[in-house]
Design a protein around this motif. Structure first.
Motif, PDB file in Angstrom:
ATOM      1  N   PRO A 292      44.505  46.009  44.867  1.00 54.02           N
ATOM      2  CA  PRO A 292      44.130  45.470  43.556  1.00 54.02           C
ATOM      3  C   PRO A 292      44.039  46.507  42.437  1.00 54.02           C
ATOM      4  O   PRO A 292      44.125  46.134  41.267  1.00 54.02           O
ATOM      5  CB  PRO A 292      42.765  44.817  43.816  1.00 54.02           C
ATOM      6  N   LYS A 293      43.874  47.789  42.758  1.00 55.21           N
ATOM      7  CA  LYS A 293      43.772  48.808  41.706  1.00 55.21           C
ATOM      8  C   LYS A 293      45.132  49.187  41.129  1.00 55.21           C
ATOM      9  O   LYS A 293      45.212  49.772  40.049  1.00 55.21           O
ATOM     10  CB  LYS A 293      43.077  50.058  42.253  1.00 55.21           C
ATOM     11  N   TRP A 294      46.197  48.846  41.834  1.00 58.72           N
ATOM     12  CA  TRP A 294      47.534  49.306  41.443  1.00 58.72           C
ATOM     13  C   TRP A 294      47.939  48.773  40.069  1.00 58.72           C
ATOM     14  O   TRP A 294      48.335  49.545  39.189  1.00 58.72           O
ATOM     15  CB  TRP A 294      48.539  48.872  42.502  1.00 58.72           C
ATOM     16  N   ALA A 295      47.852  47.473  39.854  1.00 52.86           N
ATOM     17  CA  ALA A 295      48.313  46.881  38.595  1.00 52.86           C
ATOM     18  C   ALA A 295      47.473  47.367  37.427  1.00 52.86           C
ATOM     19  O   ALA A 295      47.995  47.688  36.349  1.00 52.86           O
ATOM     20  CB  ALA A 295      48.288  45.355  38.680  1.00 52.86           C
ATOM     21  N   ARG A 296      46.161  47.413  37.615  1.00 51.98           N
ATOM     22  CA  ARG A 296      45.260  47.874  36.539  1.00 51.98           C
ATOM     23  C   ARG A 296      45.598  49.311  36.145  1.00 51.98           C
ATOM     24  O   ARG A 296      45.702  49.635  34.956  1.00 51.98           O
ATOM     25  CB  ARG A 296      43.813  47.774  37.015  1.00 51.98           C
ATOM     26  N   ASN A 297      45.772  50.194  37.129  1.00 50.01           N
ATOM     27  CA  ASN A 297      46.087  51.592  36.824  1.00 50.01           C
ATOM     28  C   ASN A 297      47.478  51.743  36.231  1.00 50.01           C
ATOM     29  O   ASN A 297      47.719  52.620  35.392  1.00 50.01           O
ATOM     30  CB  ASN A 297      45.954  52.447  38.083  1.00 50.01           C
TER      31      ASN A 297
ATOM     32  N   TYR B 244      57.884  41.666  45.074  1.00 43.49           N
ATOM     33  CA  TYR B 244      57.030  40.504  45.284  1.00 43.49           C
ATOM     34  C   TYR B 244      56.685  39.914  43.924  1.00 43.49           C
ATOM     35  O   TYR B 244      56.267  40.634  43.018  1.00 43.49           O
ATOM     36  CB  TYR B 244      55.753  40.892  46.035  1.00 43.49           C
ATOM     37  N   GLU B 245      56.874  38.608  43.802  1.00 43.78           N
ATOM     38  CA  GLU B 245      56.611  37.935  42.531  1.00 43.78           C
ATOM     39  C   GLU B 245      55.163  38.144  42.095  1.00 43.78           C
ATOM     40  O   GLU B 245      54.868  38.248  40.898  1.00 43.78           O
ATOM     41  CB  GLU B 245      56.917  36.436  42.675  1.00 43.78           C
ATOM     42  N   GLU B 246      54.252  38.209  43.053  1.00 44.01           N
ATOM     43  CA  GLU B 246      52.835  38.413  42.725  1.00 44.01           C
ATOM     44  C   GLU B 246      52.586  39.781  42.091  1.00 44.01           C
ATOM     45  O   GLU B 246      51.617  39.945  41.339  1.00 44.01           O
ATOM     46  CB  GLU B 246      51.974  38.238  43.979  1.00 44.01           C
ATOM     47  N   ASN B 247      53.429  40.770  42.388  1.00 46.45           N
ATOM     48  CA  ASN B 247      53.282  42.071  41.729  1.00 46.45           C
ATOM     49  C   ASN B 247      53.530  41.947  40.233  1.00 46.45           C
ATOM     50  O   ASN B 247      52.841  42.562  39.413  1.00 46.45           O
ATOM     51  CB  ASN B 247      54.233  43.090  42.347  1.00 46.45           C
ATOM     52  N   PHE B 248      54.519  41.134  39.852  1.00 48.50           N
ATOM     53  CA  PHE B 248      54.767  40.888  38.435  1.00 48.50           C
ATOM     54  C   PHE B 248      53.576  40.172  37.795  1.00 48.50           C
ATOM     55  O   PHE B 248      53.138  40.521  36.688  1.00 48.50           O
ATOM     56  CB  PHE B 248      56.030  40.035  38.243  1.00 48.50           C
ATOM     57  N   LYS B 249      53.060  39.167  38.494  1.00 49.57           N
ATOM     58  CA  LYS B 249      51.929  38.402  37.958  1.00 49.57           C
ATOM     59  C   LYS B 249      50.705  39.287  37.784  1.00 49.57           C
ATOM     60  O   LYS B 249      49.938  39.141  36.816  1.00 49.57           O
ATOM     61  CB  LYS B 249      51.612  37.221  38.868  1.00 49.57           C
TER      62      LYS B 249
END
Length: 475
Positions: A445-450, A266-271
Motif C-alpha cells: 500500500p505504500k508504493w502508490a502514495r510514495n 495490474y489494473e489495480e496498480n493504475f487505480k
C-alpha cells in the motif's frame, strides 16, 4: 441496487497445461454471447492469461492472489465488482491444491473456499479411463469445505472413450460431468516461453480463435447447468472500506509505458496511483511520437526481447529515457522495464542496444531464470519504498544479467527469489528503481502514495529550475 449474491464459478485443473485456460476463454465468450456481463479473474500472478480472459469477455480481468495481498483485500477486490457484473468467472492456476507449501497455502482451492466459489474441474483425459473416477473421488474428499460442483472431461479420443469416462465417474462419485471435450487437432493459441503467446502478436486472428473456442464449448458443455451452479452461491461479502483511499491533492502526471513490448500491469496498480492523486498518461517506446510533460514514469514488464530490433532502431526514445533518468525523473521499472534500461539485450544470438541507464547487459535463455513468489526487504533509500520495508511480489523471467560481477546499488535483499543476481534486486540509479520483481498495489500500500509523492517533488524541482533533481527518499 445491491444484489444479495454474486453468481460465480471457478475453473481449476489437476496441473498446469490441463486445458483450463482454453475452456475458460471459450466459456467466457459463450456467456458473453448469451448476454451476461462477465467479470473475469485469474488466480495468481499472471498477465498473459488475464489479458486473454479480458478479450474473451470484453472487459478487464483482475488477478486474485492471497499471497500477493491480504485475504481481506482479496475479498474486497472480488466483491467490489458485484453490482457491475452479472457473473464472475475465475480461472485457477497450476493444480487445484498446489500452493506454497505442503499445506497448500495460497492454492486455488484455498481461494475457492475463501470466496465461496463452486469449483469446476477440467481434467486431461489423455490415455486414461476408469482411473479418472478414482482421481475425481480423491479430489472431492481431499480437503473439507471445498465445493466440487462438477467436472469437464478434456482431450477425449472418441465415443467409446467418452462413454467409459462418464459412466465411471457417475457410478463411483456424485460429481456431475458437465461436458466432454474432444482433443483439438491444433492448439488455437500456441505457447512459447512464459506460456501462451500474447494477443499482441495475433492481430486479426483473435476473433477466429474465440469463435473456435466458443463453438467447441457450446457443442460439448452443459452451459445452462454451469450457469445454475454459478447462481447457487452464498451471500456476498460486505466491503467495510474502499479498496483505495482517495487523496485529494494537486495532480501529478505519471507516464505509463504501455505498448506491444511493455504491457504487464495490474489494473489495480493504475487505480491505486489515480487514488493517490496521479493523472496517468499512456505512452509508447516503439514509435517516435513526442511525450507530454511527465513528473514520473512507470515501465512494466512484457516482451522487449521479441521487439528488441524495433526498440534499438528507435534512437529517439532510447536517448529520451537516458536523459530523463539522468535528469532525476522518478522511474519505476519492472522486469521488461529493467531490461530496456540496461545497456543491451542479447536474444537468439543477436545483441540489441537499449537505453543504457544501467551499465549491465541482459541475456535471454530457454529456461526460466527466476519463477515464483518473492519476499524481500528494502535496505537502500529510494523514492518508492522506505528502508526496512517488507516487500511481497513475484518474478517470472527467462532473462538474466550477463555481467553479475559489476558493482551496482541494490535496494532489495531477497529472502525468497532470484532477482537480478544472487538474491539481490531493485537496482538504484538516481531516482530510478528497476527490478525483476513485480508487485501488486493491494499488497504494497505504500508504493502508490510514495510514487505520487516522488512525482510531486520532481514537479516542484522542475518549477524551481534546480534540476537535476536531488535524490528523492520515500518515507
Amino acid at each position: 441496487m445491491e444484489r444479495s449474491c454474486f453468481p460465480r464459478f471457478l475453473l481449476a485443473g489437476l496441473r498446469g497445461g490441463s486445458g483450463k485456460t482454453l475452456v475458460s476463454l471459450g466459456l467466457g465468450r459463450v456467456l458473453t454471447e448469451k448476454g451476461y456481463k462477465i467479470k473475469a479473474f485469474k488466480k495468481g500472478p499472471d498477465y498473459i492469461d488475464a489479458k486473454w480472459l479480458s478479450l474473451a469477455v470484453g472487459s478487464e480481468a483482475s488477478n486474485l492472489d492471497p499471497f500477493l495481498f491480504p485475504k481481506n483485500k482479496v475479498k474486497d477486490l472480488f466483491f467490489s465488482f458485484r453490482d457491475d457484473f452479472d457473473l464472475a468467472l475465475v480461472e485457477g492456476n497450476r493444480g487445484l491444491f498446489d500452493g506454497k507449501d505442503i499445506y497448500g497455502s495460497f492454492s486455488t482451492a484455498e481461494l475457492a473456499k475463501l470466496l465461496g466459489i463452486p469449483v469446476i474441474l477440467v481434467v486431461d483425459c489423455t490415455k486414461i479411463t476408469r482411473t479418472m473416477a478414482a482421481i475425481v473421488l480423491g479430489i472431492n474428499s481431499f480437503e473439507p469445505n471445498l465445493n466440487l460442483a462438477g467436472v469437464i472431461l478434456n482431450r477425449t479420443a472418441g465415443p467409446r472413450h467418452r462413454k467409459i469416462l462418464r459412466d465411471s465417474i457417475e457410478y463411483y462419485t456424485d460429481v456431475p460431468v458437465l461436458g466432454i471435450l474432444p482433443k483439438l487437432k491444433t492448439n488455437p493459441i500456441p505457447e512459447r516461453h512464459m506460456g501462451l503467446i500474447s494477443d499482441q502478436e495475433y492481430n486479426q486472428e483473435v476473433g477466429k480463435i474465440f469463435q473456435t473456442l466458443s463453438k467447441v464449448c457450446k457443442d460439448n458443455l452443459d452451459i445452462e447447468r454451469i450457469i445454475n451452479i454459478a447462481q447457487e452461491v452464498p451471500l456476498f461479502h460486505k466491503i467495510k472500506v474502499p479498496l483505495f483511499n482517495r487523496i485529494n491533492k494537486d495532480e501529478v502526471c505519471i507516464g505509463i509505458v504501455k505498448d506491444s513490448a511493455f504491457w504487464f500491469y495490474y489494473e489495480e496498480n493504475f487505480k491505486a496511483l489515480e487514488a493517490a492523486g496521479a493523472k496517468l498518461k499512456f505512452l509508447s517506446l516503439l514509435d517516435d511520437s513526442p511525450w507530454p510533460e511527465i513528473d514520473a514514469l512507470y515501465i512494466g514488464g512484457g516482451f522487449p526481447e521479441t521487439l528488441a530490433l524495433q526498440l534499438e532502431n528507435n534512437r529517439f526514445k532510447r536517448q529520451l529515457l537516458n536523459n530523463l533518468a539522468n535528469s532525476g525523473l522518478p522511474i519505476y521499472a519492472e522486469c521488461g522495464g529493467l531490461m530496456f534500461l540496461s545497456r543491451s539485450i542479447t536474444f537468439h544470438e543477436n545483441t540489441y542496444q537499449m537505453a543504457n541507464v544501467f551499465p549491465i547487459d541482459i541475456g535471454v535463455q530457454k529456461k526460466p531464470k527466476g519463477h515464483g513468489y518473492v519476499e524481500g526487504e528494502i535496505n537502500l533509500k529510494n523514492p518508492f519504498f522506505p528502508k526496512g520495508y517488507k516487500l511481497l511480489g513475484h518474478e517470472f523471467h527467462y532473462s538474466y544479467c550477463l555481467n553479475e560481477r559489476i558493482e551496482l546499488d541494490f535496494a532489495l535483499n531477497l529472502a525468497r527469489g532470484v532477482g537480478v543476481c544472487s538474491g539481490k534486486d531493485g537496482i538504484i540509479y538516481k531516482n530510478v528503481f528497476a527490478s525483476y520483481t513485480h508487485i501488486h498495489a493491494l499488497g504494497n500500500p505504500k508504493w502508490a502514495r510514495n510514487f505520487v509523492l516522488a512525482a510531486k517533488q520532481y514537479q516542484l524541482y522542475k518549477q524551481s529550475n534546480t534540476l537535476p533533481a536531488p535524490k528523492i527518499i520515500a518515507s
